[in-house]
Scaffold this motif. Structure first.
Motif, PDB file in Angstrom:
ATOM      1  N   LYS A   1      -2.977 -12.543  -4.669  1.00 46.10           N
ATOM      2  CA  LYS A   1      -3.047 -13.780  -3.896  1.00 46.10           C
ATOM      3  C   LYS A   1      -1.775 -14.591  -4.099  1.00 46.10           C
ATOM      4  N   GLU A   2      -1.301 -14.636  -5.335  1.00 41.74           N
ATOM      5  CA  GLU A   2      -0.090 -15.400  -5.634  1.00 41.74           C
ATOM      6  C   GLU A   2       1.089 -14.914  -4.799  1.00 41.74           C
ATOM      7  N   ASP A   3       1.231 -13.593  -4.666  1.00 45.92           N
ATOM      8  CA  ASP A   3       2.321 -13.037  -3.873  1.00 45.92           C
ATOM      9  C   ASP A   3       2.173 -13.399  -2.396  1.00 45.92           C
ATOM     10  N   MET A   4       0.950 -13.345  -1.902  1.00 46.05           N
ATOM     11  CA  MET A   4       0.716 -13.657  -0.496  1.00 46.05           C
ATOM     12  C   MET A   4       0.947 -15.136  -0.200  1.00 46.05           C
ATOM     13  N   LEU A   5       0.614 -15.990  -1.159  1.00 54.33           N
ATOM     14  CA  LEU A   5       0.845 -17.430  -0.958  1.00 54.33           C
ATOM     15  C   LEU A   5       2.335 -17.747  -0.871  1.00 54.33           C
ATOM     16  N   LYS A   6       3.165 -16.910  -1.490  1.00 60.37           N
ATOM     17  CA  LYS A   6       4.612 -17.102  -1.393  1.00 60.37           C
ATOM     18  C   LYS A   6       5.118 -16.800   0.011  1.00 60.37           C
ATOM     19  N   ILE A   7       4.388 -15.948   0.727  1.00 65.03           N
ATOM     20  CA  ILE A   7       4.805 -15.552   2.070  1.00 65.03           C
ATOM     21  C   ILE A   7       4.513 -16.648   3.089  1.00 65.03           C
ATOM     22  N   ILE A   8       3.336 -17.251   2.973  1.00 66.36           N
ATOM     23  CA  ILE A   8       2.985 -18.298   3.940  1.00 66.36           C
ATOM     24  C   ILE A   8       3.516 -19.635   3.437  1.00 66.36           C
ATOM     25  N   SER A   9       3.831 -20.500   4.351  1.00 70.79           N
ATOM     26  CA  SER A   9       4.389 -21.785   3.950  1.00 70.79           C
ATOM     27  C   SER A   9       3.294 -22.677   3.365  1.00 70.79           C
ATOM     28  N   LYS A  10       3.704 -23.680   2.619  1.00 72.60           N
ATOM     29  CA  LYS A  10       2.766 -24.644   2.018  1.00 72.60           C
ATOM     30  C   LYS A  10       1.874 -25.272   3.080  1.00 72.60           C
ATOM     31  N   ARG A  11       2.422 -25.405   4.261  1.00 74.40           N
ATOM     32  CA  ARG A  11       1.706 -26.031   5.360  1.00 74.40           C
ATOM     33  C   ARG A  11       0.428 -25.276   5.728  1.00 74.40           C
TER      34      ARG A  11
ATOM     35  N   HIS B   1       0.840  -1.202   0.000  1.00 73.11           N
ATOM     36  CA  HIS B   1       0.000   0.000   0.000  1.00 73.11           C
ATOM     37  C   HIS B   1       0.876   1.254   0.000  1.00 73.11           C
ATOM     38  N   ASN B   2       1.899   1.270   0.835  1.00 69.32           N
ATOM     39  CA  ASN B   2       2.805   2.419   0.893  1.00 69.32           C
ATOM     40  C   ASN B   2       3.560   2.619  -0.412  1.00 69.32           C
ATOM     41  N   MET B   3       3.873   1.507  -1.078  1.00 70.46           N
ATOM     42  CA  MET B   3       4.595   1.573  -2.358  1.00 70.46           C
ATOM     43  C   MET B   3       3.647   1.781  -3.538  1.00 70.46           C
ATOM     44  N   LYS B   4       2.343   1.845  -3.234  1.00 66.73           N
ATOM     45  CA  LYS B   4       1.297   1.990  -4.255  1.00 66.73           C
ATOM     46  C   LYS B   4       1.334   0.848  -5.270  1.00 66.73           C
ATOM     47  N   GLN B   5       1.540  -0.367  -4.733  1.00 73.61           N
ATOM     48  CA  GLN B   5       1.560  -1.575  -5.552  1.00 73.61           C
ATOM     49  C   GLN B   5       0.363  -2.435  -5.185  1.00 73.61           C
ATOM     50  N   LEU B   6      -0.107  -3.189  -6.154  1.00 66.36           N
ATOM     51  CA  LEU B   6      -1.206  -4.105  -5.896  1.00 66.36           C
ATOM     52  C   LEU B   6      -0.706  -5.344  -5.172  1.00 66.36           C
TER      53      LEU B   6
ATOM     54  N   GLU C   1     -10.425   0.270   2.698  1.00 71.61           N
ATOM     55  CA  GLU C   1     -11.451  -0.649   2.226  1.00 71.61           C
ATOM     56  C   GLU C   1     -10.929  -1.364   0.984  1.00 71.61           C
ATOM     57  N   HIS C   2     -11.031  -2.687   0.987  1.00 76.85           N
ATOM     58  CA  HIS C   2     -10.508  -3.489  -0.113  1.00 76.85           C
ATOM     59  C   HIS C   2     -11.654  -4.097  -0.891  1.00 76.85           C
ATOM     60  N   LYS C   3     -11.583  -3.983  -2.219  1.00 75.22           N
ATOM     61  CA  LYS C   3     -12.568  -4.612  -3.082  1.00 75.22           C
ATOM     62  C   LYS C   3     -11.845  -5.251  -4.244  1.00 75.22           C
ATOM     63  N   CYS C   4     -12.182  -6.408  -4.599  1.00 77.15           N
ATOM     64  CA  CYS C   4     -11.564  -7.118  -5.727  1.00 77.15           C
ATOM     65  C   CYS C   4     -12.539  -8.145  -6.207  1.00 77.15           C
TER      66      CYS C   4
ATOM     67  N   TYR D   1      -8.494   3.795 -12.325  1.00 79.01           N
ATOM     68  CA  TYR D   1      -9.360   3.468 -11.203  1.00 79.01           C
ATOM     69  C   TYR D   1      -9.301   1.984 -10.883  1.00 79.01           C
ATOM     70  N   GLN D   2      -8.992   1.180 -11.875  1.00 78.15           N
ATOM     71  CA  GLN D   2      -8.923  -0.258 -11.666  1.00 78.15           C
ATOM     72  C   GLN D   2      -8.018  -0.894 -12.696  1.00 78.15           C
ATOM     73  N   GLU D   3      -7.677  -2.151 -12.436  1.00 80.86           N
ATOM     74  CA  GLU D   3      -6.944  -2.969 -13.397  1.00 80.86           C
ATOM     75  C   GLU D   3      -7.869  -4.084 -13.850  1.00 80.86           C
ATOM     76  N   TYR D   4      -7.701  -4.474 -15.092  1.00 81.80           N
ATOM     77  CA  TYR D   4      -8.450  -5.590 -15.662  1.00 81.80           C
ATOM     78  C   TYR D   4      -7.389  -6.527 -16.209  1.00 81.80           C
ATOM     79  N   ARG D   5      -7.279  -7.700 -15.604  1.00 81.33           N
ATOM     80  CA  ARG D   5      -6.184  -8.574 -16.025  1.00 81.33           C
ATOM     81  C   ARG D   5      -6.586 -10.036 -15.947  1.00 81.33           C
ATOM     82  N   GLN D   6      -5.826 -10.832 -16.679  1.00 84.59           N
ATOM     83  CA  GLN D   6      -6.059 -12.275 -16.683  1.00 84.59           C
ATOM     84  C   GLN D   6      -5.551 -12.869 -15.375  1.00 84.59           C
ATOM     85  N   VAL D   7      -6.325 -13.778 -14.815  1.00 84.08           N
ATOM     86  CA  VAL D   7      -5.928 -14.487 -13.604  1.00 84.08           C
ATOM     87  C   VAL D   7      -4.783 -15.421 -13.968  1.00 84.08           C
TER      88      VAL D   7
END
Length: 117
Positions: free
Chosen positions: A21-31, A13-18, A54-57, A97-103
């Motif tokens: 989920k993929e990035d967050m899954l890298k943070i938590i272990s597979k377990r 958020h501070n870096m103004k980056q999106l 407020e987060h919307k996606c 205002y938003q991004e439209y991208r392929q999952v």
């Protein structure tokens, strides 16, 4: 895990980056991967409460399902918004205002809408 995800979200958020989920899954272990929805919700609750963020996606499929119930269709001109497909996928994207991208890794391809930072 919640704290680590929260720190990641705040940093992005501070870096103004999106944050994906993929990035967050890298943070938590597979377990803990199966617990991701719970971890994610708790982290979001903390950002909502603490920072009034407020987060919307939403997936493209979900957006069209909701609009279809209201009898608003992507190719039909709407009397207020005009051509809705163009508004959502081009105009709001161009105005950042938003991004439209392929999952990532979706087969068949599916798309999502992400609000910009």
């Amino acid at each position: 895990m919640v704290t680590e995800i929260l720190q990641f979200l705040i940093h992005n958020h501070n870096m103004k980056q999106l944050s994906t989920k993929e990035d967050m899954l890298k943070i938590i272990s597979k377990r803990y991967e199966n617990y991701f929805p719970e971890i994610f919700c708790k982290a979001f609750e903390k950002t909502d409460d603490t920072f009034a963020v407020e987060h919307k996606c939403a997936s493209e499929e979900d957006i069209w399902k909701i609009l279809k119930k209201k009898q608003i269709y992507p190719v039909k001109k709407h009397f207020i918004s005009g051509e809705l497909w163009k508004l959502l996928t081009q105009d709001l994207v161009r105005l950042k205002y938003q991004e439209y991208r392929q999952v990532t890794n979706s087969d068949p391809p599916s798309y999502e809408f992400l609000w910009s930072p």
